[in-house]
Every structure is written in structure tokens, then in C-alpha cells.
Design an enzyme around this catalytic site. Sequence first.
Site, short mmCIF file in Angstrom:
data_model
loop_
_atom_site.label_atom_id
_atom_site.label_comp_id
_atom_site.label_asym_id
_atom_site.label_seq_id
_atom_site.Cartn_x
_atom_site.Cartn_y
_atom_site.Cartn_z
CB THR A 187 9.97 -3.04 -5.50
OG1 THR A 187 9.60 -2.04 -6.45
CG2 THR A 187 11.38 -2.77 -5.00
CD GLU A 332 13.65 -1.97 -2.19
OE1 GLU A 332 13.26 -3.04 -1.66
OE2 GLU A 332 12.88 -1.09 -2.59
CE LYS A 437 2.06 11.10 8.47
NZ LYS A 437 2.05 10.92 7.03
CD1 TRP A 442 2.03 10.24 13.02
CD2 TRP A 442 3.79 8.91 12.66
NE1 TRP A 442 2.85 10.88 12.14
CE2 TRP A 442 3.95 10.08 11.90
CE3 TRP A 442 4.76 7.93 12.60
CZ2 TRP A 442 5.05 10.29 11.07
CZ3 TRP A 442 5.86 8.13 11.78
CH2 TRP A 442 6.00 9.30 11.01
P1 ADP Z 1 6.93 -4.76 -1.42
O1 ADP Z 1 7.66 -3.47 -1.14
O2 ADP Z 1 6.28 -4.78 -2.71
O3 ADP Z 1 6.03 -5.22 -0.29
P2 ADP Z 1 9.13 -6.33 -0.51
O4 ADP Z 1 8.94 -7.77 -0.41
O5 ADP Z 1 10.45 -5.84 -0.90
O6 ADP Z 1 8.06 -5.85 -1.52
O7 ADP Z 1 8.68 -5.73 0.87
C1 ADP Z 1 9.52 -5.17 1.82
C2 ADP Z 1 8.69 -4.60 2.91
O8 ADP Z 1 7.95 -5.62 3.60
C3 ADP Z 1 9.47 -3.93 4.01
O9 ADP Z 1 9.87 -2.63 3.62
C4 ADP Z 1 8.46 -3.91 5.14
O10 ADP Z 1 7.53 -2.86 5.01
C5 ADP Z 1 7.71 -5.21 4.94
N1 ADP Z 1 8.21 -6.22 5.88
C6 ADP Z 1 9.09 -7.20 5.65
N2 ADP Z 1 9.28 -7.95 6.75
C7 ADP Z 1 8.52 -7.42 7.73
C8 ADP Z 1 8.28 -7.72 9.12
N3 ADP Z 1 8.84 -8.76 9.72
N4 ADP Z 1 7.42 -6.93 9.80
C9 ADP Z 1 6.80 -5.88 9.21
N5 ADP Z 1 6.98 -5.56 7.92
C10 ADP Z 1 7.83 -6.30 7.19
#
Ligand code: ADP
Length: 546
Positions: A187, A332, A437, A442
Site C-alpha cells: 500500500t 488489498e 468530526k 461527521w
Molecule cells: P492508498 O491506501 O495508499 O490510497 P489504494 O490505492 O489501495 O492506496 O487506495 C485505496 C483507497 O482509495 C480506498 O480505501 C478508498 O479510500 C479510496 N478509493 C478508491 N476508490 C474510491 C472511490 N471510487 N471513491 C472514493 N474513494 C475511493
Amino acid sequence: MQSTMQDSPLLVREILRHGMQVYGASEVVTFEGDGSRRASFAEVGRRAAQLAHGLQGLGVGPGDRVGTFCFNHQEHVEAYLAVPSMGAVLHTLNVRLFPEQLKYVIEHAGDKVILSDATCAGLLARVAGECPSLERVVVVGEGDASAFDSLGSLADTISYEELLASRDTEFDWPDLDERETAAMCYTSGTTGNPKGVAYSHRSTYLHSLASTSSVNLGISSRDRALVVVPQFHANAWGIPYAAWLSGCDMIMPKQFLRAEALVRMIETERPTFAGAVPTIWNEVLRYAEAHDSDLSSFRVIVCGGSAVPLSLMQRFEELFGVPIIQAWGMTETSPLGAICLPPRDADPSEEWSYRMKAGRIAFGIEARVVDGEGRVAPCDGSSVGELEVRGPWVTGSYYGEPSSERFHDGWLRTGDVGTLDELGYLTITDRTKDVIKTGGEWISSVELENALMAHPAVFEAAVVAIPDERWNERPLACVVLADGRGASPDDLASYLRERVARWWVPERWAFLGEVPKTSVGKFDKKALRAGYAKGELDVVSISREA
Ligand code: ADP
């Protein structure tokens, strides 16, 4: 009763075999800045075999980690196919990591060999000497690798083409257990150290099938995919494997990711499909609007990684007739988790209210929302909580790291906050660490950003929580104005008052030249919060009820 069916393992080898045999004439196009080079799947497959022989010659055996430190290109596709199929583990390294993090992930994964773009070799050389597991660096493409000269045994780099030269173009791909690791990805570590996810052959195979399914991305041999999302970011969302098994051409942009270069690629190569994060499409749109560019070749664009602004989707459709479909996923989850196609019987007037959600849960993924007390919330589209998921391409742990707090009765806690509705549509309102918050309630930073980015004078907007004596936290709006446009905080605040709850409207505003981005191109809210804490942002305050 036992079934009568054959039990052949689900291996990346089968993806390689099928694409090469059935779609040998499909092509991988690599953009080189001033032109492109092309290779058929048949040729790429033969070169994958040569790569496997070459790596074997360097001592790479079953389970050994082979890192890639590369942009998107043909050789990177060859590594995607060869490394897992030979029984080794492909570890894609993010070329935008800070040296400390890069060293951490190389060491943590125990990479033995790294294939590095010549253009990134200087960056790798800064840490390579401190990574004891690393034995050899293979340099891909033309460039100067002298940065390794002072690194003792690592000084002996070898070029990728030298490694492949005169090797056999067939390889006896071994039988493997489908549960073994095919690839790893860390990640991007927005909080703490990056965490490793180890994808199995089985999860990769199933995820690739799901990606090509017509209920999801529906990639086929009639498509040409522009693979903008980096191969080091959640396996380019699985697009290379999905494209390979379905014979879809791949257009690889290398490091040429600026809007001008991408638009040139689109106009000459005429892709029908593409995937990238919203910030990229925002830049492309700005450029295309200013230059009267033609982006009409796309059948569909998939966009995700962070919330996709409604204004971006609407403008793309209006100007080019191209639908941008939002998807949700994470490293993940391989990453496909949800994809936002509206229900078949949706009224046209409801189209956009669906399209702005994160997605509809994909087959293979189970999802639920859990409230603050750990209770499963109803799928009613309004009960908010943390999203949890499970399924055959969702990780069940992190590699070499105890992290039971990230799992809940076998479900992955995503760290995303949102709702699910009765039709399986997911709305993400925030990440748990980005939620604002205020006075016990929220505020969704994502919704505020979406509302702000719909204002014609706003190019980008990121909203973060800042400490507040009275309310505990309040939102700070960080805004980048569109070229040649002006708007005051009061203008934007009154615009917001018509669109969100009045108590959500920020009193504090910062106008920036650019929103800082993470290594995968998302808004870097951690950097914004730190910049605010250090007094580096020029903040204007307005009165609450102006
Ligand atoms: P990082 O955690 O470093 O950003 P990732 O690419 O694994 O790397 O990111 C996953 C995260 O990206 C998700 O947990 C979410 O928060 C965000 N995410 C992915 N797609 C969307 C979406 N369509 N809308 C909002 N958030 C998103």
C-alpha cells in the site's frame, strides 16, 4: 458427493498461455515520447519465456522475489507474465516512493533481483546498497546506470536486452499450487509504513476473469486499453492481465503522463478503454478543452482510487460523449471491489445520482457496513459506518506483519466510511482518518469536495479537518482556481450553502497553486494537515453565516 470435474490449478501461466495462443496478433504499444514501438502478444509471450530463462540464469528460483521499478511498458508486461509463471514472485515497486520507504519495501519483501527502468536507476541506486537481499539489478531501456558503479557487488548491472539475448523462446512453465504467491504490492503507506499484500495465482486468475466480465469492465479483443494507472499501483488495477487474457491491445504510456502527451497518445492510438485516477482525467480534460482535442475514441473510461467529481464525469460526457464509470477498490482487494453501472430500470433522471456513488458491489466481493459499536448496519443507503469486505481476491492478512486490528471476524476493515443500499451500491463519504468530526457530528470531506469542484471557477478542491477549540474539528477548504477564473471564499461559501448543510460550510479557506498529491496521484491530505499545522498555508477566515 465428489464432483466429476477436472481440478486444474488457476495459474497466471494459463493467462499467459491463452493470450499468446488465441490472441497472438493483439499488440502492446509502448509510447516513447516521439513515437511508439509495437509488439504482438505472440512476440511478448516469446520474450516472457526468454526473460524467465534469463532470470533463472541469475539464480532466481521458486518463491524468489523479483522487483520491478518501472513505468508502464512492454517489458513490464513481460515481467508480469514471466515472473509469476516461472514460480517466482513479482514485486512491483512504486517509482515515486521516498528513498526511506523504497528501502523499507525492498528489504521487507526480500527482493533478490530488481528490473529497473534506466530512467529510474539513479533513484534505486540511492538505496540499493543498503538492501542486503538484493543481488542483481537489470536495467531496462537506454540510459546511464553508472549510479551503481560504487555499490560493490551491485555494480555489475546487466541490461534487460542482454539478459534476453539468444535465450530459448519457449519455457517449460512449472506446475504450481494456485495458492502460492504470484505477485506482491505494498500500500502506498499514507499512514505508517507501507503494508504488503501477497496476491495468489488463484486470486489473480479470478480477479482477471471478474475484470473482463461484461457486468464489470467488459474488456474484449475489440478494445484497445490505454493503461494509465501505473503497473506499480495495485497491478494497474489488474488491467494488464485482463487485457492479455481477452486479447485487448494495450497502450503503455511509460513516464509520459502529462496531459499533453496522453492526449497525443489518445488521438493517434485511438484507445477504446482506459483507467486512471481522477486527477489525471481532470488534467486531461483541462488540456483537451483548451486545445479542442478529440477524445471520442473511448467507449468507456474507468476511474477510481478516490472519489470521482460529478462535474468531471458530466463534462466528459457532454464534450466527448464518453462515460467515465466510477469504481472502488484498494490494493488489498486486487483492487476491483465495486463498479458503478446504474441499475437497468433507473429513470434517466436518476442516472447521475447513481453514477456519483463509488460503485455497485462486484460479484465475488461481499460487503457490509459496521457501526462504531461493531454492529452490522442495515443496507438502507443511509446508515453510515466502516466498510468491511471479504472474498477470494481480498487479502486476509498483511505480509510479515501482525495486523489483526485491520480484520474483523475474517472481514477486511477497509478504513473507508460510507453506506450501502439495498441494491448493493456503495457510497464512500470519507476515509476513517480523513473524516471531519465537528461537535460530535461527521462532515464528509468527499461531499464538500464534490460540491466545490462543481463550481466553474474551481479546478481542484481538497477539504481537511483542522483543530477547532469550540467544535473540536472544522473543515479547511484548500482550493485551486481554474485558469483565468476568480472566486472569493464568500462566493464559494454561498455556493456551498445551497448545496450542503449550512453547518458543513467551511469558515477557513486556503487558495493553492496545486493540491499536493500522493505517490499514486491522490490528494495528499496528510501533507495539507501538516502544512496547516506548521503555518505554511495562507488561510483566509470568513464569518460563519456570511
Ligand atoms: P492508498 O491506501 O495508499 O490510497 P489504494 O490505492 O489501495 O492506496 O487506495 C485505496 C483507497 O482509495 C480506498 O480505501 C478508498 O479510500 C479510496 N478509493 C478508491 N476508490 C474510491 C472511490 N471510487 N471513491 C472514493 N474513494 C475511493
